[in-house]
Design an enzyme around this catalytic site. Structure first.
Site, PDB file in Angstrom:
ATOM      1  N   ARG A   2     -68.456 -14.903  -0.903  1.00  0.00           N
ATOM      2  CA  ARG A   2     -69.840 -15.394  -0.959  1.00  0.00           C
ATOM      3  C   ARG A   2     -70.564 -15.129   0.356  1.00  0.00           C
ATOM      4  NH1 ARG A   2     -70.592 -19.219  -5.053  1.00  0.00           N
ATOM      5  NH2 ARG A   2     -69.210 -18.255  -6.486  1.00  0.00           N
ATOM      6  N   ARG A   6     -77.016 -18.627  -1.502  1.00  0.00           N
ATOM      7  CA  ARG A   6     -78.113 -19.588  -1.330  1.00  0.00           C
ATOM      8  C   ARG A   6     -78.322 -20.076   0.094  1.00  0.00           C
ATOM      9  NH1 ARG A   6     -76.203 -22.991  -6.370  1.00  0.00           N
ATOM     10  NH2 ARG A   6     -74.311 -22.278  -5.356  1.00  0.00           N
ATOM     11  N   ARG A  15     -83.810 -14.260  -5.426  1.00  0.00           N
ATOM     12  CA  ARG A  15     -83.314 -15.016  -6.589  1.00  0.00           C
ATOM     13  C   ARG A  15     -84.474 -15.618  -7.376  1.00  0.00           C
ATOM     14  NH1 ARG A  15     -82.010 -16.978 -10.471  1.00  0.00           N
ATOM     15  NH2 ARG A  15     -80.351 -18.428 -11.003  1.00  0.00           N
ATOM     16  N   ASP A  52     -70.894 -10.805  -9.987  1.00  0.00           N
ATOM     17  CA  ASP A  52     -70.133 -12.032 -10.235  1.00  0.00           C
ATOM     18  C   ASP A  52     -68.925 -11.681 -11.090  1.00  0.00           C
ATOM     19  OD1 ASP A  52     -70.522 -15.140  -9.834  1.00  0.00           O
ATOM     20  OD2 ASP A  52     -69.557 -14.810 -11.774  1.00  0.00           O
ATOM     21  N   TYR A 128     -62.439 -19.568 -17.406  1.00  0.00           N
ATOM     22  CA  TYR A 128     -63.869 -19.748 -17.702  1.00  0.00           C
ATOM     23  C   TYR A 128     -64.176 -19.462 -19.174  1.00  0.00           C
ATOM     24  CZ  TYR A 128     -65.075 -20.398 -12.798  1.00  0.00           C
ATOM     25  OH  TYR A 128     -65.182 -20.898 -11.541  1.00  0.00           O
TER      26      TYR A 128
HETATM   27  O1  CP3 Z   1     -71.685 -11.957  -1.306  1.00  0.00           O
HETATM   28  C1  CP3 Z   1     -71.461 -12.456  -2.397  1.00  0.00           C
HETATM   29  O2  CP3 Z   1     -71.876 -13.564  -2.716  1.00  0.00           O
HETATM   30  C2  CP3 Z   1     -70.666 -11.616  -3.379  1.00  0.00           C
HETATM   31  C3  CP3 Z   1     -70.916 -11.861  -4.754  1.00  0.00           C
HETATM   32  C4  CP3 Z   1     -70.108 -12.924  -5.473  1.00  0.00           C
HETATM   33  C5  CP3 Z   1     -70.691 -13.963  -6.241  1.00  0.00           C
HETATM   34  N1  CP3 Z   1     -69.707 -14.594  -6.932  1.00  0.00           N
HETATM   35  C6  CP3 Z   1     -72.136 -14.272  -6.310  1.00  0.00           C
HETATM   36  C7  CP3 Z   1     -72.574 -15.590  -6.811  1.00  0.00           C
HETATM   37  C8  CP3 Z   1     -68.723 -13.009  -5.650  1.00  0.00           C
HETATM   38  C9  CP3 Z   1     -67.619 -12.211  -4.979  1.00  0.00           C
HETATM   39  C10 CP3 Z   1     -68.486 -14.066  -6.595  1.00  0.00           C
HETATM   40  C11 CP3 Z   1     -67.150 -14.411  -7.107  1.00  0.00           C
HETATM   41  C12 CP3 Z   1     -66.990 -15.543  -8.015  1.00  0.00           C
HETATM   42  N2  CP3 Z   1     -67.841 -16.014  -8.977  1.00  0.00           N
HETATM   43  C13 CP3 Z   1     -65.800 -16.308  -8.085  1.00  0.00           C
HETATM   44  C14 CP3 Z   1     -64.547 -16.085  -7.284  1.00  0.00           C
HETATM   45  C15 CP3 Z   1     -64.666 -16.636  -5.913  1.00  0.00           C
HETATM   46  C16 CP3 Z   1     -64.722 -18.142  -5.863  1.00  0.00           C
HETATM   47  O3  CP3 Z   1     -65.809 -18.642  -5.538  1.00  0.00           O
HETATM   48  O4  CP3 Z   1     -63.727 -18.772  -6.152  1.00  0.00           O
HETATM   49  C17 CP3 Z   1     -66.004 -17.298  -9.073  1.00  0.00           C
HETATM   50  C18 CP3 Z   1     -65.019 -18.372  -9.476  1.00  0.00           C
HETATM   51  C19 CP3 Z   1     -67.296 -17.088  -9.637  1.00  0.00           C
HETATM   52  C20 CP3 Z   1     -67.921 -17.836 -10.758  1.00  0.00           C
HETATM   53  C21 CP3 Z   1     -69.181 -18.491 -10.360  1.00  0.00           C
HETATM   54  N3  CP3 Z   1     -70.352 -17.808 -10.030  1.00  0.00           N
HETATM   55  C22 CP3 Z   1     -69.462 -19.868 -10.249  1.00  0.00           C
HETATM   56  C23 CP3 Z   1     -68.450 -20.965 -10.520  1.00  0.00           C
HETATM   57  C24 CP3 Z   1     -70.807 -20.006  -9.867  1.00  0.00           C
HETATM   58  C25 CP3 Z   1     -71.598 -21.274  -9.787  1.00  0.00           C
HETATM   59  C26 CP3 Z   1     -71.213 -22.110  -8.622  1.00  0.00           C
HETATM   60  C27 CP3 Z   1     -72.191 -21.932  -7.532  1.00  0.00           C
HETATM   61  O5  CP3 Z   1     -71.749 -21.804  -6.378  1.00  0.00           O
HETATM   62  O6  CP3 Z   1     -73.389 -21.983  -7.828  1.00  0.00           O
HETATM   63  C28 CP3 Z   1     -71.341 -18.693  -9.682  1.00  0.00           C
HETATM   64  C29 CP3 Z   1     -72.698 -18.345  -9.264  1.00  0.00           C
HETATM   65  C30 CP3 Z   1     -72.851 -17.404  -8.112  1.00  0.00           C
HETATM   66  N4  CP3 Z   1     -72.172 -16.229  -7.948  1.00  0.00           N
HETATM   67  C31 CP3 Z   1     -73.766 -17.545  -7.024  1.00  0.00           C
HETATM   68  C32 CP3 Z   1     -73.600 -16.410  -6.208  1.00  0.00           C
HETATM   69  C33 CP3 Z   1     -74.377 -16.048  -4.988  1.00  0.00           C
HETATM   70  C34 CP3 Z   1     -74.795 -18.661  -6.872  1.00  0.00           C
HETATM   71  C35 CP3 Z   1     -75.816 -18.483  -7.952  1.00  0.00           C
HETATM   72  C36 CP3 Z   1     -77.273 -18.670  -7.576  1.00  0.00           C
HETATM   73  O7  CP3 Z   1     -77.800 -17.947  -6.735  1.00  0.00           O
HETATM   74  O8  CP3 Z   1     -77.883 -19.535  -8.216  1.00  0.00           O
END
Ligand code: CP3
Length: 323
Positions: A2, A6, A15, A52, A128
């Site tokens: 990440r 945000r 976003r 994602d 999931y």
């Molecule tokens: O630089 C980066 O952020 C790389 C991109 C990236 C995202 N998700 C963007 C994202 C990567 C590598 C992921 C991996 C991901 N996604 C995982 C594995 C890593 C971990 O966190 O354990 C998992 C389990 C997910 C599934 C996922 N995606 C969840 C559970 C959520 C919601 C929780 C949250 O933090 O909001 C997401 C959303 C998500 N993926 C966001 C981002 C930047 C936030 C969404 C937003 O902008 O509203």
């Protein structure tokens, strides 16, 4: 872990310009911009593709939505009978925008910045897909795996095919390393962890290496505990991303001789900043620095409340330590 997200105002601005989170993942122009934002600000050595892990169930035909404040929501696959809803037929076509993003990033990034592609591991994707979102106890997915391993194995096999071919396409498009996220493997007892975590992941690594032997593969079996040593010994990966709970002194002995460790600063220390951040970062640098090559990273994603100045301070601390 990440890198984008945000905690960055420039991310929040992009976003806000799209309806859904998946639109951001599937619009190459925007996904490229969001990938580059943290690199411009902080100059990390590696840039992780913005996407994602849940684009894979989407591309297999499952409905996936990201709802404000409650995380991902999927139309759950409840039983073997519902596996018929999933198919590889349109898989790569649906993921074409991701491959296009990778191609554009390979062009846009400076030569010294490694472009990292990624995917979820089969177990975490299955979690999931079966739970329909995040879960407290994973009773649905574990229940299926324990009660009917034969049919659950068919879901895992499909996800091995999907994940391996997705990563190979990312590499063909220009990804220079790939990371496999098994964020929820830590909820399983050992035999199930081996069967549904370590073994399918090893098979994904095998297929990626068969297609592209020199591309580094990094695994993140979050919560694997002492079994991190088995991942290092048995999976044929190049790097192992450690969650925050793994003692670095232990990992320097049990992991580092076989597999490059990556990690594992507590994201909360980064959010808090100050002496807590510096102390923790120096502890990790000092321990892994004695043992050989390592990748400094967090133990999990950057928290949304993290002040960007703390990330800047950490980046310059590491860059200073390196030189
Ligand atoms: O630089 C980066 O952020 C790389 C991109 C990236 C995202 N998700 C963007 C994202 C990567 C590598 C992921 C991996 C991901 N996604 C995982 C594995 C890593 C971990 O966190 O354990 C998992 C389990 C997910 C599934 C996922 N995606 C969840 C559970 C959520 C919601 C929780 C949250 O933090 O909001 C997401 C959303 C998500 N993926 C966001 C981002 C930047 C936030 C969404 C937003 O902008 O509203």
């Amino acid at each position: 872990m990440r890198q984008a997200g945000r905690y960055l105002p420039e991310y929040r601005e992009v976003r806000a310009s799209v309806d859904g989170f998946l639109d951001l993942c599937f619009t190459p122009e925007l996904a490229v911009e969001v990938t580059l934002q943290p690199i411009r600000r902080f100059g990390m050595d590696g840039a992780i593709l913005f996407s994602d892990i849940l684009v894979v169930p989407h591309a297999l035909g499952q409905a996936v939505a990201f709802e404000e404040g409650c995380g991902p929501v999927l139309e759950p696959i409840g039983s073997a009978a519902e596996l018929g809803r999933l198919s590889m037929t349109e898989f790569h076509d649906r993921l074409a925008p991701v491959y296009e993003t990778v191609r554009r990033l390979a062009e846009a990034l400076p030569a010294e910045t490694t472009l990292i592609g990624f995917a979820g591991a089969p177990w975490t994707l299955a979690a999931y897909m079966v739970e329909g979102g995040s879960s407290r106890d994973f009773a649905a997915v574990k229940g299926w795996a324990y009660s009917n391993p034969e049919s659950f194995g068919r879901l895992i096999d499909l996800l091995v095919d999907a994940t391996a071919s997705y990563l190979v396409r990312q590499i063909e498009a220009g990804a220079e390393a790939v990371q496999i996220f098994d964020s929820w493997i830590g909820v399983l007892p050992e035999p199930a962890l081996r069967r549904w975590g370590l073994e399918p992941t090893r098979e994904v690594v095998r297929r990626v290496k068969a297609a592209s032997p020199r591309t580094p593969v990094i695994l993140f079996p979050r919560g694997a505990g002492v079994l991190y040593a088995d991942y290092a010994a048995e999976c044929g990966a190049d790097g192992l991303s450690l969650d925050t709970t793994v003692p670095v002194g232990w990992a320097a002995e049990a992991v580092q001789p076989r597999c490059v460790p990556q990690g594992n600063l507590d994201p909360v220390a980064l959010a808090v900043g100050g002496p807590a951040l510096r102390q923790e970062a120096e502890r990790i640098l000092g321990t892994f620095g004695r043992g050989g090559p390592f990748v400094f990273n967090l133990g999990h994603g950057v928290l949304p409340q993290t002040p960007p100045e703390h990330v800047a301070e950490l980046a310059s601390l590491i860059q200073g330590w390196k030189s």
